[in-house]
Design a protein around this motif. Structure first.
Motif, PDB file in Angstrom:
ATOM      1  N   SER A  24      -5.881   3.342   1.917  1.00 12.71           N
ATOM      2  CA  SER A  24      -6.540   3.355   0.626  1.00 12.71           C
ATOM      3  C   SER A  24      -7.836   4.173   0.671  1.00 12.71           C
ATOM      4  CB  SER A  24      -6.788   1.907   0.214  1.00 12.71           C
ATOM      5  OG  SER A  24      -7.698   1.854  -0.820  1.00 12.71           O
ATOM      6  N   ASP A  25      -8.607   4.009   1.756  1.00 15.70           N
ATOM      7  CA  ASP A  25      -9.880   4.731   1.858  1.00 15.70           C
ATOM      8  C   ASP A  25      -9.680   6.224   2.059  1.00 15.70           C
ATOM      9  OD1 ASP A  25     -11.167   2.418   1.505  1.00 15.70           O
ATOM     10  OD2 ASP A  25     -11.880   2.173   3.570  1.00 15.70           O
ATOM     11  N   ARG A  50      -6.218  -0.823   4.483  1.00 19.19           N
ATOM     12  CA  ARG A  50      -7.546  -0.440   4.035  1.00 19.19           C
ATOM     13  C   ARG A  50      -7.778   1.046   4.301  1.00 19.19           C
ATOM     14  NH1 ARG A  50     -12.605  -3.056   3.677  1.00 19.19           N
ATOM     15  NH2 ARG A  50     -13.759  -1.573   2.418  1.00 19.19           N
ATOM     16  N   SER A  55      -3.157  -1.140  -8.876  1.00 20.00           N
ATOM     17  CA  SER A  55      -4.428  -0.434  -8.711  1.00 20.00           C
ATOM     18  C   SER A  55      -4.200   1.042  -8.398  1.00 20.00           C
ATOM     19  CB  SER A  55      -5.272  -1.084  -7.620  1.00 20.00           C
ATOM     20  OG  SER A  55      -4.749  -0.773  -6.359  1.00 20.00           O
ATOM     21  N   PHE A  56      -3.054   1.366  -7.770  1.00 17.18           N
ATOM     22  CA  PHE A  56      -2.765   2.765  -7.500  1.00 17.18           C
ATOM     23  C   PHE A  56      -2.218   3.489  -8.721  1.00 17.18           C
ATOM     24  CE2 PHE A  56      -2.807   1.496  -3.004  1.00 17.18           C
ATOM     25  CZ  PHE A  56      -3.576   2.523  -2.485  1.00 17.18           C
ATOM     26  N   LEU A  97      -3.745  -5.156   2.205  1.00 15.91           N
ATOM     27  CA  LEU A  97      -4.929  -4.455   1.720  1.00 15.91           C
ATOM     28  C   LEU A  97      -5.948  -5.424   1.107  1.00 15.91           C
ATOM     29  CD1 LEU A  97      -6.446  -1.888   0.864  1.00 15.91           C
ATOM     30  CD2 LEU A  97      -5.003  -1.786  -1.154  1.00 15.91           C
ATOM     31  N   ILE A 144       0.798   3.956  -2.895  1.00 16.68           N
ATOM     32  CA  ILE A 144       0.304   5.323  -2.717  1.00 16.68           C
ATOM     33  C   ILE A 144       1.407   6.330  -2.995  1.00 16.68           C
ATOM     34  CG2 ILE A 144       0.711   5.769  -0.272  1.00 16.68           C
ATOM     35  CD1 ILE A 144      -2.264   6.599  -0.222  1.00 16.68           C
ATOM     36  N   VAL A 162       0.843  -1.204   0.000  1.00  9.21           N
ATOM     37  CA  VAL A 162       0.000   0.000   0.000  1.00  9.21           C
ATOM     38  C   VAL A 162       0.874   1.249   0.000  1.00  9.21           C
ATOM     39  CG1 VAL A 162      -2.028   0.981   1.034  1.00  9.21           C
ATOM     40  CG2 VAL A 162      -1.295  -1.290   1.701  1.00  9.21           C
ATOM     41  N   VAL A 191      -2.095  -4.523  -5.883  1.00  5.83           N
ATOM     42  CA  VAL A 191      -2.164  -3.310  -5.083  1.00  5.83           C
ATOM     43  C   VAL A 191      -1.457  -2.144  -5.769  1.00  5.83           C
ATOM     44  CG1 VAL A 191      -1.565  -2.282  -2.877  1.00  5.83           C
ATOM     45  CG2 VAL A 191      -2.382  -4.630  -2.964  1.00  5.83           C
ATOM     46  N   THR A 237      -9.842  -6.457   2.579  1.00  2.00           N
ATOM     47  CA  THR A 237     -10.907  -5.951   1.712  1.00  2.00           C
ATOM     48  C   THR A 237     -11.844  -7.078   1.299  1.00  2.00           C
ATOM     49  OG1 THR A 237      -9.373  -4.318   0.862  1.00  2.00           O
ATOM     50  CG2 THR A 237     -11.377  -4.665  -0.395  1.00  2.00           C
TER      51      THR A 237
END
Ligand SMILES: Nc1ncnc2c1ncn2[C@@H]1O[C@H](COP(=O)(O)OP(=O)(O)O)[C@@H](O)[C@H]1O
Ligand SMILES: [Mg+2]
Lengths: 279, 364, 304
Positions: free
Chosen positions: C263-264, C260, A212-213, C244, A115, A111, A209, C248
């Motif tokens: 990301s949110d 999560r 998707s970003f 993640l 990000i 993540v 992951v 999910t």
């Protein structure tokens, strides 16, 4: 001395059952004719048929393969350089930072990598006007970054094992260091480079992951397609897709394993023969 | 007959179709240093591992102090082993290694344990290294840790698998004597495995010579050297000149042989079981052969010329051509000729001779 | 610079500079720089009205409000605790299952060992997403697996407690179970690597000195495999804590994990500073200690 304990063998058996029963169940239910993905309603291959006629799936697969091919190749080149640098150049300015940079993505939660890549691409577009739209390019760049460190780890491990004396011998025979690299080092570590490439390829093909970003509108890779579908629940055509993927990869890995095993056995037999002939 | 301390009775060990140890019978007395001597792969380690309990014999029995050891697991045997690789625990200090086995001794207090460890470290002169880790000490010191660790348990029998093989030559000679003195002080029975005949001769009270899983001869170092019972043992221990021969007849306490290789008859020490007309081997050790310019009076005298000589300082090795045969003779350089010249030199004609008592007849 | 001087420079230094430089620069630009940006955004102000995928806040400034919220808002504190708990339990279970498996692998013949090792690695090469998905199928209300568990439960407990199906999906239990399933190979492989290196003669030496097999395990095998346990534990714990996909798909939405949440915050709340601050906190909490540990571990190894 017999050192096989019943306890260990039992755990081994249950462990493998744990690892494989879910996959086998998925394979069995891919041939289920019922729309309810987990209730048996008779044998059918219709989900495979619907899969092959689904243009979205085929497009996604092709995009995934394209990204995996490009990113793993560049990642292998960069990762091999990094692995060699870490193994051979023990003293240069910034080595500690460099080795940190090479290990950090390995353990970084995806993540965070995802990000930060996305924010970076957005800011970059803001500052220099590039990349205009996110998609193939941004996904590939992100994949290169996090898969190159896997390659460098494998190459580094191999380099540390290899005998430096053969490189010194080549230099002693008049080769310049970069010639030694191409004539000696790379051929010797080529199996490690190949496994690094394979690993980078698989990681890229599998990633959800980070992809998707870093993706943008219109760029749907296969994992992203699956991701969007499974978020809604279990469906039989995903079972079929999963079966195909598992069988393809499984066949590939088993074949590679058998080839390597055979080669290893032949090498051992040759060594034994050579040894005997010396007696 | 009195029950020996350790009795190995008809012990064999097979790995699949391969027989590593074949029908070994041995008796070892209490307080002895007993050596198993043989080339590499002849089954020495396998025999030791059966004594320690890591392998079960395929056939045969082992008795220690009259007790049948079959089925007794390694951790219950009063037999300890010093492993060929020393097997020092890398994650423990020297002290912890030595004290490890004492954890299992019921009734030993913490203080008693510490005292025993200190005593053992003293015995092997490792006191100053007690707190070191195995990778911080030398190979010789590691060997002594392994020894102290095994001795700390006060075993009835200590097995030493090639205890000196990993040491360099100087250290090896020194350690040999140290081992002997430690054995003397502790009184523990030692079985030492080695492939080095000099080591076996120096250390052991008795030696068993092994070949391809079989014990060929058991005896004191003198017996093994002076009275080998087979060509294999004679050749394995020291060097030897060996000739094909035929028994002619008996002459008093001796045998008369015809030795075509030496071009004549030889008077040799009698052996039981030799009969006239039998094909045998004649073995003579190089240092038992006298070498001179004048004809000696010995019954076994032959003339040849010096083909080759190797000068070692205190002694020399000569290779003398005698008909078709090349005979090796080892002579101490006690004197030199006038002006410091060699008494016997290349291509000199010389006389070789040896006593009948030095001529060994080997039936097998 | 003449061609000769260039080639001399290249032979001596330039080629090394190239080999070090290319991956170095790449990682600085695509890995490190993004981080600095995230760090700077985590300290910036938020503009909730900005359009998606663009940042309207002020930066660089030093505005610790996001960090203050992480420490004070129970949503974030709970998410961190849930993540640490789930990841911790998953790592522990992986160790309990993986250790005997890895030890078992060292005790079988070489041929079987190769086959088993391949079986351990094989799931790793197949899609992660699909392995999670496989459990969605198994845990669902109507699946044969849930049916088996339901029957077993109904037989074992009093009638009053009987259930129609075992509620497994969308719970922390499901998250931990699937984490154990997907991360088990990451535990087995480093454990196997460290156990396989151990010299079996050491076990024999311990037995020779009076230890029974269980004591041999405790005194010799276990202490020497600590590096493998730590490596495996980190390989499971860290990605699991930031996971993640699993929460999910099978987790409880009312008890989100950090991944999560990041990301949110980013996608739905469009609160970039908050998402960045959580990411930085996760990093400081787990990745930095790990890297420091392995750095000093490597140094200690090197000094041996
Ligand atoms: N566990 C085993 N399995 C198969 N063969 C073995 C085993 N242990 C030893 N051997 C074989 O038995 C023979 C004797 O070995 P060993 O006792 O180690 O000889 P050494 O006299 O050198 O100590 C060797 O040929 C060896 O290959
Ligand atoms: Mg041996």
């Amino acid at each position: 001395m017999k050192r096989r304990s019943t306890f260990l063998m039992t755990v081994l058996g249950f462990g493998f059952a744990f690892l494989y029963i879910p996959i086998l169940s998925m394979i069995v239910f891919s041939f289920n004719s019922s729309r309810l993905a987990t209730v048996w309603g008779g044998f059918s291959t219709k989900w495979y048929a619907s899969l092959f006629s689904n243009q979205k799936v085929i497009d996604a697969l092709l995009l995934s393969l394209k990204i995996a091919l490009v990113s793993s190749t560049i990642a292998t080149i960069l990762g091999t350089m990094a692995g060699i640098a870490l193994a051979r150049f023990t003293k240069f300015r910034g080595r500690v930072v460099f080795s940190g940079l090479v290990t950090a993505p390995l353990i970084m939660p995806e993540v965070i990598t995802g990000i930060s890549s996305l924010i970076f691409f957005i800011m970059l577009a803001d500052w220099v006007g590039w990349p205009g739209a996110r998609g193939f390019t941004t996904i590939t760049l992100a994949h290169i970054t996090f898969s190159m460190v896997f390659v460098s780890t494998i190459v580094n491990a191999r380099m540390v094992q290899s005998d430096r004396a053969i490189e010194e011998a080549a230099m002693d025979l008049g080769s310049k260091p970069w010639q030694v690299l191409f004539d000696i080092t790379l051929p010797v570590i080529s199996p490690a480079i190949l496994s690094g490439w394979l690993l980078a390829f698989t990681i890229s093909l599998d990633d959800v992951v980070i992809t998707s970003f870093t993706t943008g509108p219109g760029s749907t890779t296969l994992p992203l397609l699956i991701w969007s579908k499974v978020k809604l629940g279990v469906t039989p055509d995903i079972n079929a897709l999963a079966t195909l993927m598992v069988l393809t990869v499984g066949a590939g890995v088993v074949a590679a394993g058998v080839i390597m095993f055979r080669a290893e056995r032949r090498r051992l037999a040759d060594e034994r023969l050579a040894y005997r002939n010396n007696d | 007959m009195e029950e020996p301390f350790l009795r190995i009775e008809g012990v064999s060990k097979s790995f699949g179709a391969f027989q590593a140890v074949k029908d070994v019978n041995l008796a070892v007395g209490k307080g002895e240093i007993f050596a198993l001597l043989g080339g590499s792969g002849c089954g020495k380690t396998t025999l030791l591992r059966m004594l320690a309990g890591f392998e079960e014999p395929t056939a045969g029995k082992i008795f220690l102090d009259g007790r049948d050891m079959a089925g007794v697991p390694p951790w219950e045997r009063p037999i300890h082993m010093m492993f060929q690789s020393y097997a020092i625990f890398p994650h423990m200090t020297v002290e912890a290694n030595v004290g490890y086995g004492l954890k299992h001794e019921a009734g030993l207090t913490k203080a008693g344990r510490a005292a025993r460890v200190a005593e053992m470290l003293d015995l092997v002169q490792l006191k100053p290294f007690a707190k070191r880790r195995p990778h911080q000490i030398s190979g010789g010191q590691r060997q002594r840790v392994a020894l102290a660790r095994a001795l700390a348990r006060q075993p009835k029998l200590l097995l030493l698998d090639e205890p000196l093989a990993a040491l360099d030559k100087k250290l090896r000679e020194h350690t040999q004597f140290e081992l002997m003195s430690i054995q003397e002080r502790t009184g523990v029975t030692f079985i030492v495995v080695t492939h080095d005949q000099e080591e076996a001769m120096t250390l052991a009270d008795r030696i068993a010579v092994m070949d391809r899983g079989e014990v060929k001869q058991v005896g004191s170092p003198t017996e093994i050297y002076e009275f080998p019972n087979s060509k294999f043992v004679a050749g394995f221990i020291g060097s030897v000149n060996s000739f094909d021969a035929t028994v002619v007849d008996r002459e008093g306490p001796n045998l008369r042989l015809s030795v075509p290789g030496l071009g004549g008859a030889v008077i040799a020490r009698d052996v039981p079981g030799a009969v006239a007309g039998q094909k045998v081997s004649l073995a003579v050790r190089p240092e038992k052969i006298q070498l001179g310019k004048e004809r000696p009076t010995s019954p076994n005298s032959f003339q040849g010329h010096v083909k080759d000589l190797a000068y070692f300082g205190k002694d020399s090795l000569y290779r003398v051509a005698l008909g078709d045969a090349l005979v090796q003779a080892h002579a101490v350089n006690a004197r030199r000729g006038d002006g410091g010249a060699r008494i016997v030199d290349w291509d000199d004609e010389v006389w070789l001779s040896f006593e009948p008592s030095s001529a060994i007849v080997l039936v097998s | 610079m003449s061609a000769g001087r260039f080639s001399r420079w290249f032979d001596r230094k330039g080629w090394a500079g190239l080999i070090i430089g290319a991956p170095y620069v790449w990682l600085l630009v695509f890995f490190f720089l993004p981080f600095l940006i995230v760090l700077s955004i985590s300290l910036s102000t938020n503009t909730p009205t900005a359009p998606p995928f663009s940042f309207g806040g002020e930066h660089p400034v030093i505005n610790p409000s996001a960090y203050v919220r992480i420490l004070t808002d129970s949503l974030y504190v709970r998410a961190f605790l849930t993540s640490l708990f789930n990841a911790g339990v998953a790592a522990l279970l992986c160790l309990l299952v993986g250790y005997p498996m890895a030890l078992g692998l060292t005790r079988v013949s070489t041929t079987w060992r190769n086959v088993f090792l391949m079986l351990v690695i094989l799931p790793f090469w197949t899609s992660f997403l699909l392995r999670v998905y496989a459990w969605m199928g198994l845990m669902g209300k109507n699946s044969w697996f849930n049916g088996l568990l339901t029957d077993a439960w109904n037989i074992l407990v009093p009638m009053d407690w009987a259930v129609k199906s075992v509620p497994m999906m969308h719970s922390n239990f499901a998250v931990v179970l699937v984490m154990v399933y997907t991360y088990l190979p990451f535990m087995i492989l480093p454990l196997y690597a460290s156990l396989e290196r151990l010299d079996p003669v050491l076990d024999e030496a311990a037995m020779d000195l009076g230890s029974r097999p269980a004591q041999v395990f405790r005194d010799v095998t276990l202490p020497q495999s600590v590096p493998g346990i730590i490596a495996g534990g980190m390989l499971v714990f860290i990605p699991a804590a930031g996971e993640l996909v699993i929460p999910t798909l099978v987790g409880n939405a009312s008890q989100p994990m950090i991944g999560r949440l990041i990301s949110d915050e980013f996608g739905q709340a469009r609160d970039w500073p908050m998402a960045s601050a959580i990411a930085v906190a996760l990093l400081v909490l787990m990745v930095v200690p790990t890297m420091l540990y392995s750095h000093f571990q490597a140094k200690a190894e090197g000094s041996k």
